[in-house]
Write a protein that holds these residues in place. Structure first.
Motif, PDB file in Angstrom:
ATOM      1  N   THR A   2      47.302   1.254  37.340  1.00 37.61           N
ATOM      2  CA  THR A   2      48.374   0.921  36.400  1.00 37.61           C
ATOM      3  C   THR A   2      49.106   2.188  35.951  1.00 37.61           C
ATOM      4  O   THR A   2      48.545   3.288  36.015  1.00 37.61           O
ATOM      5  CB  THR A   2      47.806   0.214  35.152  1.00 37.61           C
ATOM      6  N   PRO A   3      50.333   2.028  35.493  1.00 38.73           N
ATOM      7  CA  PRO A   3      51.062   3.200  34.999  1.00 38.73           C
ATOM      8  C   PRO A   3      50.332   3.910  33.852  1.00 38.73           C
ATOM      9  O   PRO A   3      50.309   5.142  33.796  1.00 38.73           O
ATOM     10  CB  PRO A   3      52.397   2.624  34.524  1.00 38.73           C
ATOM     11  N   GLN A   4      49.716   3.148  32.967  1.00 38.96           N
ATOM     12  CA  GLN A   4      48.971   3.745  31.854  1.00 38.96           C
ATOM     13  C   GLN A   4      47.778   4.550  32.369  1.00 38.96           C
ATOM     14  O   GLN A   4      47.507   5.642  31.880  1.00 38.96           O
ATOM     15  CB  GLN A   4      48.497   2.663  30.877  1.00 38.96           C
ATOM     16  N   ALA A   5      47.090   4.028  33.376  1.00 33.88           N
ATOM     17  CA  ALA A   5      45.955   4.751  33.958  1.00 33.88           C
ATOM     18  C   ALA A   5      46.425   6.044  34.619  1.00 33.88           C
ATOM     19  O   ALA A   5      45.747   7.072  34.537  1.00 33.88           O
ATOM     20  CB  ALA A   5      45.226   3.871  34.969  1.00 33.88           C
ATOM     21  N   ARG A   6      47.579   6.002  35.267  1.00 35.02           N
ATOM     22  CA  ARG A   6      48.127   7.215  35.887  1.00 35.02           C
ATOM     23  C   ARG A   6      48.446   8.279  34.833  1.00 35.02           C
ATOM     24  O   ARG A   6      48.186   9.457  35.035  1.00 35.02           O
ATOM     25  CB  ARG A   6      49.378   6.895  36.692  1.00 35.02           C
ATOM     26  N   VAL A   7      49.002   7.856  33.707  1.00 36.53           N
ATOM     27  CA  VAL A   7      49.306   8.793  32.623  1.00 36.53           C
ATOM     28  C   VAL A   7      48.017   9.411  32.090  1.00 36.53           C
ATOM     29  O   VAL A   7      47.938  10.624  31.874  1.00 36.53           O
ATOM     30  CB  VAL A   7      50.086   8.088  31.490  1.00 36.53           C
ATOM     31  N   ALA A  43      41.228  19.500  40.305  1.00 33.57           N
ATOM     32  CA  ALA A  43      42.039  19.007  39.191  1.00 33.57           C
ATOM     33  C   ALA A  43      43.499  18.897  39.612  1.00 33.57           C
ATOM     34  O   ALA A  43      44.186  17.934  39.272  1.00 33.57           O
ATOM     35  CB  ALA A  43      41.897  19.939  37.986  1.00 33.57           C
ATOM     36  N   ASP A  44      43.962  19.866  40.386  1.00 34.89           N
ATOM     37  CA  ASP A  44      45.337  19.817  40.887  1.00 34.89           C
ATOM     38  C   ASP A  44      45.518  18.633  41.835  1.00 34.89           C
ATOM     39  O   ASP A  44      46.547  17.962  41.797  1.00 34.89           O
ATOM     40  CB  ASP A  44      45.691  21.121  41.582  1.00 34.89           C
ATOM     41  N   ASP A  45      44.510  18.345  42.654  1.00 33.68           N
ATOM     42  CA  ASP A  45      44.561  17.173  43.535  1.00 33.68           C
ATOM     43  C   ASP A  45      44.681  15.890  42.721  1.00 33.68           C
ATOM     44  O   ASP A  45      45.480  15.007  43.045  1.00 33.68           O
ATOM     45  CB  ASP A  45      43.314  17.086  44.422  1.00 33.68           C
ATOM     46  N   LEU A  46      43.891  15.781  41.664  1.00 35.89           N
ATOM     47  CA  LEU A  46      43.954  14.599  40.795  1.00 35.89           C
ATOM     48  C   LEU A  46      45.326  14.473  40.145  1.00 35.89           C
ATOM     49  O   LEU A  46      45.882  13.379  40.050  1.00 35.89           O
ATOM     50  CB  LEU A  46      42.884  14.685  39.703  1.00 35.89           C
ATOM     51  N   ARG A  47      45.847  15.592  39.697  1.00 40.03           N
ATOM     52  CA  ARG A  47      47.159  15.579  39.048  1.00 40.03           C
ATOM     53  C   ARG A  47      48.244  15.123  40.025  1.00 40.03           C
ATOM     54  O   ARG A  47      49.087  14.291  39.694  1.00 40.03           O
ATOM     55  CB  ARG A  47      47.458  16.976  38.508  1.00 40.03           C
ATOM     56  N   ARG A  48      48.214  15.650  41.238  1.00 40.59           N
ATOM     57  CA  ARG A  48      49.198  15.249  42.251  1.00 40.59           C
ATOM     58  C   ARG A  48      49.067  13.762  42.582  1.00 40.59           C
ATOM     59  O   ARG A  48      50.072  13.070  42.777  1.00 40.59           O
ATOM     60  CB  ARG A  48      49.037  16.108  43.499  1.00 40.59           C
ATOM     61  N   TYR A  49      47.835  13.264  42.646  1.00 41.69           N
ATOM     62  CA  TYR A  49      47.612  11.837  42.897  1.00 41.69           C
ATOM     63  C   TYR A  49      48.185  11.003  41.746  1.00 41.69           C
ATOM     64  O   TYR A  49      48.863  10.005  41.963  1.00 41.69           O
ATOM     65  CB  TYR A  49      46.124  11.561  43.068  1.00 41.69           C
ATOM     66  N   ALA A  50      47.922  11.433  40.518  1.00 42.98           N
ATOM     67  CA  ALA A  50      48.407  10.697  39.349  1.00 42.98           C
ATOM     68  C   ALA A  50      49.928  10.631  39.325  1.00 42.98           C
ATOM     69  O   ALA A  50      50.508   9.627  38.923  1.00 42.98           O
ATOM     70  CB  ALA A  50      47.888  11.340  38.071  1.00 42.98           C
ATOM     71  N   TYR A  51      50.588  11.690  39.767  1.00 47.21           N
ATOM     72  CA  TYR A  51      52.051  11.713  39.795  1.00 47.21           C
ATOM     73  C   TYR A  51      52.626  11.082  41.055  1.00 47.21           C
ATOM     74  O   TYR A  51      53.839  11.091  41.265  1.00 47.21           O
ATOM     75  CB  TYR A  51      52.572  13.144  39.658  1.00 47.21           C
ATOM     76  N   GLY A  52      51.766  10.565  41.928  1.00 49.33           N
ATOM     77  CA  GLY A  52      52.232   9.882  43.126  1.00 49.33           C
ATOM     78  C   GLY A  52      52.688  10.812  44.231  1.00 49.33           C
ATOM     79  O   GLY A  52      53.396  10.392  45.146  1.00 49.33           O
ATOM     80  N   GLN A  53      52.293  12.074  44.177  1.00 53.65           N
ATOM     81  CA  GLN A  53      52.711  13.032  45.190  1.00 53.65           C
ATOM     82  C   GLN A  53      51.857  12.953  46.456  1.00 53.65           C
ATOM     83  O   GLN A  53      52.256  13.471  47.495  1.00 53.65           O
ATOM     84  CB  GLN A  53      52.674  14.448  44.612  1.00 53.65           C
ATOM     85  N   VAL A  54      50.681  12.362  46.351  1.00 50.94           N
ATOM     86  CA  VAL A  54      49.833  12.110  47.521  1.00 50.94           C
ATOM     87  C   VAL A  54      49.380  10.651  47.444  1.00 50.94           C
ATOM     88  O   VAL A  54      49.114  10.142  46.360  1.00 50.94           O
ATOM     89  CB  VAL A  54      48.611  13.054  47.593  1.00 50.94           C
ATOM     90  N   PRO A  55      49.314   9.950  48.574  1.00 57.60           N
ATOM     91  CA  PRO A  55      48.993   8.532  48.543  1.00 57.60           C
ATOM     92  C   PRO A  55      47.543   8.216  48.177  1.00 57.60           C
ATOM     93  O   PRO A  55      47.257   7.186  47.595  1.00 57.60           O
ATOM     94  CB  PRO A  55      49.308   8.055  49.960  1.00 57.60           C
ATOM     95  N   GLU A  56      46.626   9.114  48.524  1.00 54.53           N
ATOM     96  CA  GLU A  56      45.223   8.891  48.181  1.00 54.53           C
ATOM     97  C   GLU A  56      44.491  10.228  48.174  1.00 54.53           C
ATOM     98  O   GLU A  56      44.991  11.237  48.655  1.00 54.53           O
ATOM     99  CB  GLU A  56      44.561   7.921  49.152  1.00 54.53           C
ATOM    100  N   LEU A  57      43.298  10.202  47.606  1.00 56.33           N
ATOM    101  CA  LEU A  57      42.481  11.410  47.524  1.00 56.33           C
ATOM    102  C   LEU A  57      41.373  11.366  48.556  1.00 56.33           C
ATOM    103  O   LEU A  57      40.873  10.299  48.888  1.00 56.33           O
ATOM    104  CB  LEU A  57      41.828  11.516  46.149  1.00 56.33           C
TER     105      LEU A  57
END
Length: 64
Positions: A2-7, A43-57
């Protein structure tokens, strides 16, 4: 996710990254500093995932 979870994930990743960098700044060279650097990268990987910059981890080795 969800968008809230991404934030929330993005906020946690920012905090993780900041903490890792701060600890790395005061840690002597060697294994401990390498471990801290790996946490900052994760942490940077998680941040990029949260911002939608990578499709999955990639989760291999994430818990180490």
């Amino acid at each position: 996710m969800t968008p809230q979870a991404r934030v929330q994930l993005a906020g946690l990743a920012e905090d993780m990254h900041t903490a890792a960098v701060e600890v790395g700044d005061v840690t002597e060279a060697g294994g401990a500093r390498q471990f801290v650097a790996q946490r900052a990268i994760r942490a940077d990987d998680l941040r990029r995932y949260a911002y939608g910059q990578v499709p999955e981890l990639e989760w291999d080795g994430f818990d180490r």
